[in-house]
Scaffold this motif. Sequence first.
Motif, short mmCIF file in Angstrom:
data_model
loop_
_atom_site.label_atom_id
_atom_site.label_comp_id
_atom_site.label_asym_id
_atom_site.label_seq_id
_atom_site.Cartn_x
_atom_site.Cartn_y
_atom_site.Cartn_z
N LYS A 131 29.82 86.39 -3.19
CA LYS A 131 29.33 85.04 -2.89
C LYS A 131 29.01 84.27 -4.16
CE LYS A 131 27.48 85.98 1.74
NZ LYS A 131 26.28 86.04 2.61
N ASP A 146 33.26 79.45 -1.03
CA ASP A 146 33.57 79.52 0.39
C ASP A 146 33.12 80.88 0.94
OD1 ASP A 146 35.85 80.44 2.55
OD2 ASP A 146 35.34 78.31 2.73
N GLU A 147 32.24 80.85 1.92
CA GLU A 147 31.67 82.10 2.44
C GLU A 147 32.73 82.99 3.08
OE1 GLU A 147 27.98 83.73 5.21
OE2 GLU A 147 28.19 81.58 4.76
N GLU A 148 33.68 82.40 3.79
CA GLU A 148 34.74 83.19 4.42
C GLU A 148 35.58 83.89 3.35
OE1 GLU A 148 38.58 82.55 7.39
OE2 GLU A 148 37.01 81.04 7.27
#
Length: 275
Positions: A61, A66-68
């Motif tokens: 992270k 982008d978390e995905e």
Amino acid sequence: MSNVIQIKSTGGFTRMDNDLYEALIGADLSGRELRVALAIHRLTSGYNKEAVKVAALYVAKMMYADEEKAVSERANVSRAINSLIRQRVLFRDGGSRDPITFLPVNEWKIDPKSTVSKSTQCVEKIPATVSKITHIKDINTNTNPNGLVVAADASTSEISESEPEQQGTPEPDQPEPAKADRIPYSKIVEIYNAVCVGVLPKCVKLSPKRKNLIKGCWNLEINGIHPFRKGEFWTAYFTDCLTNKHWIGDNDRGWTADIEFLTRQDKVLKVLEAL
């Protein structure tokens, strides 16, 4: 006009030891490994800590907004951490939940570059210098196999070991043309010995059983892809096997794995599913 930017104390900053800074600049690390190393430095020196407990997902992270994307890259980040530990850039005494820190620069053992020969289908050997990939981290198995594949079509899932294709019937009084195994067993053994010898026993002979186990790896299909048909994947796989302490002798018997053990289907799946 000066290009020196004054650091405002209110903005915060992380100091880096000059020796560490220069070592990271000169180290032949992959892009992901370097970013992971910088993240660990931020979490240790940036918070005045010698070591830090951190999950691979947290580091991912930090690397990806982008978390995905971060979630999908967690396994790659975990492999990069393991690679840095193996190269003695980082140190962690225990499993993934234990603190991690930097080792002194003079203890680093960065993987050297190596020169290999690419074999084309016309059997012409072309020397090529490539970087030795240290684990499964950056392999795109959707591409065609590299020079490890001597005479096999990457789209062919069933390859005959004992009955390779002949080049026609030899003329009388002419020597029979040499048969070429579609599976480059000797090259795979060479990769195993290069990665594992010094920690695991050297493979000096390929028995029929060992060939059959290697053939099982070669034909292993995952999501429509045959990952073991790429030379880099064998290097990466054997490297990841060395992270299993029990397999490298850290057990009450002093037992160690060998090429026969590491190519067993259940052990292969155990390593791949843990990534």
